[in-house]
Design an enzyme around this catalytic site. Structure first.
Site, PDB file in Angstrom:
ATOM      1  NE  ARG A 123      -1.743  -1.412   3.796  1.00 52.48           N
ATOM      2  CZ  ARG A 123      -3.017  -1.810   3.900  1.00 52.48           C
ATOM      3  NH1 ARG A 123      -3.979  -0.934   3.889  1.00 52.48           N
ATOM      4  NH2 ARG A 123      -3.302  -3.091   4.043  1.00 52.48           N
ATOM      5  CB  CYS A 130     -30.031  -6.209  -5.347  1.00 52.54           C
ATOM      6  SG  CYS A 130     -30.627  -5.189  -6.680  1.00 52.54           S
ATOM      7  CE1 TYR A 181      -4.029  -5.262  -0.458  1.00 50.22           C
ATOM      8  CE2 TYR A 181      -3.326  -3.204   0.567  1.00 50.22           C
ATOM      9  CZ  TYR A 181      -3.077  -4.517   0.236  1.00 50.22           C
ATOM     10  OH  TYR A 181      -1.885  -5.098   0.584  1.00 50.22           O
TER      11      TYR A 181
END
Ligand SMILES: *Cc1c(COP(=O)(O)O)cnc(C)c1O
Length: 412
Positions: free
Chosen positions: A265, A337, A366
């Site tokens: 990261r 949904c 990520y």
């Protein structure tokens, strides 16, 4: 990238859209390299973002690659990482993927168990080759903070198992040293140094007990950066000095080993923003506001993969507000949904209106590849890479069903 450029990118590619700024990759990669000893190698974990155009910038900053699948390996090669500098990691590597990795010239394998050493030995012997390996060791002590890889206990050898494995190595495997990874998001230089010291003690214990002369020791990483919220990961004041002291002497047989570090990261998190459009705003009779945006956990799902559904902290900047709107507190949900498709429970946003463009910061790592990309069969977000004002290119992950062997023809 300034606001104008973000609006133009959204117009050109539509939303949801990831934009990456290579300038930020350059800055953060250089910052981390400068905090580590000049003699140490820094490995970029493609898990954080396998997009070759982004990974290539980390490579240009002086990093090698750490991959843990055939797909990441191909992405690393496409990004121009030389194969012999690549470390292949991860539990449960199959013979097929080991064979492909060897064939493509991967330099070193992080082996997690005696079973895996045997499997690698068998694959290498069948190819008439020898394979270089690091023994992945279970950290004996956990990190002070962050997401601990030790928690799951699925990684690596326990120290005694590693010592036993060294006494019975397959002929085609050459053990070059050890690998310890304590965890992610270890905040603070003090905690990082403690983690590296503890990893080093684990390695020293195993090498002494096994009589192993380590040529390489990979001490892992954990260099932090916020995820999907504003802010920075803090500086590295004192890290270089602390590492110099820590690495000055080694209680391992033979000369001091070469040291490797890893980060996913840190070099890239800041470079990425997610742009999403407000599709609907619902105000319930009790006044509670729900904002529906076109990016759900199919597009921004990193924390879902880490076992968390609610991400109360996701931050949104309303790029369509001109300082003329009051800030309100709202739930922000995606278009899927399922009631689990929530990006924020209580976000503070300058009053969102239908059609507004919102920006989520710090999602260069990520992002799309850590999301539930295939769920609900929506197209994955476009990822556009910018260098200053220039768009270097735009890509989209592919999802959808293709015929599987041994039925190569789709059903009629
Ligand atoms: C995930 C992982 C990394 C990268 O972690 P970040 O927190 O993104 O820096 C590095 N090494 C190993 C072995 C990993 O599994």
């Amino acid at each position: 990238m300034d606001e104008q450029a973000l609006h133009e990118a959204a117009k050109r590619f539509g939303t949801p859209l990831y934009v990456y700024d290579l300038g930020a990759v350059r800055t953060r990669t250089a910052e981390l390299r400068a905090a580590l000893p000049g003699s140490a190698a820094l490995l970029y974990s493609l898990k954080a973002n396998p997009l070759p155009a982004v990974a290539a910038e980390v490579r240009a900053g002086g990093c090698r690659a750490e991959v843990s699948s055939a797909g990441e390996l191909r992405a690393a090669l496409e990004a121009g990482f030389p194969a012999d500098g690549i470390l292949y990691t991860g539990p449960g590597k199959s013979a097929a993927e080991l064979a492909e990795a060897l064939e493509r010239g991967v330099g070193t394998f992080s082996c997690e168990s005696a079973t895996e050493l045997r499997r690698l030995g068998h694959v290498a012997a069948s190819a008439g080759r020898r394979a270089a390996a690091l023994l992945r060791l279970q950290p004996v002590e956990g990190p002070a903070s962050g997401l601990s890889m030790a928690d799951g206990r699925q990684f690596g050898f326990d120290p005694e198992g590693a010592v036993r494995a060294c006494a019975d190595l397959p002929e085609a495997v050459m053990v070059r040293g050890c690998h310890v990874y304590l965890g992610s998001q270890i905040s603070g230089v003090g905690a990082l140094l403690e983690g590296f010291a503890s990893a080093k003690r684990t390695v020293e214990h195993v090498c002494r007990a096994a009589g192993l002369v380590p040529e390489v020791v990979d001490l892992g990483g954990g260099f932090p950066w916020p995820y999907a919220t504003p802010g920075t990961g803090g500086g590295f004041e004192g890290l270089a000095e602390g590492l110099k002291e820590l690495l000055a002497d080694w209680a391992t047989p033979g000369p001091a080993p070469e040291v490797w570090f890893e980060s996913g990261r840190r070099p890239i998190a800041e470079s990425g923003s997610l742009l999403t459009t407000v599709m609907d705003v619902k105000v319930r009779p009790d006044g509670a506001t729900t904002v529906v945006v076109d990016a759900g956990v199919n597009v921004l799902g990193g924390m879902t993969g880490l076992g968390r559904v609610l991400r109360p902290g996701t931050g949104f900047e309303n790029l369509s507000a001109r300082g003329d709107r009051a800030t309100l507190t709202a739930a922000v949900v995606g278009p899927l949904c399922t009631p689990l498709d929530r990006l924020a429970v209580r976000a503070e946003i300058a009053e969102p209106r239908v059609g507004d463009l919102l920006r989520v910061p710090n999602v260069g790592a990520y992002g799309p590849s850590a999301s539930l990309a295939a769920f609900l069969s929506r197209p994955p977000a476009v990822e556009a890479v910018f260098d200053g004002a220039d768009c270097v290119g735009a890509w989209r992950l592919a999802t959808g069903h293709v015929a599987a062997d041994p039925w190569p023809q789709p059903l009629a």
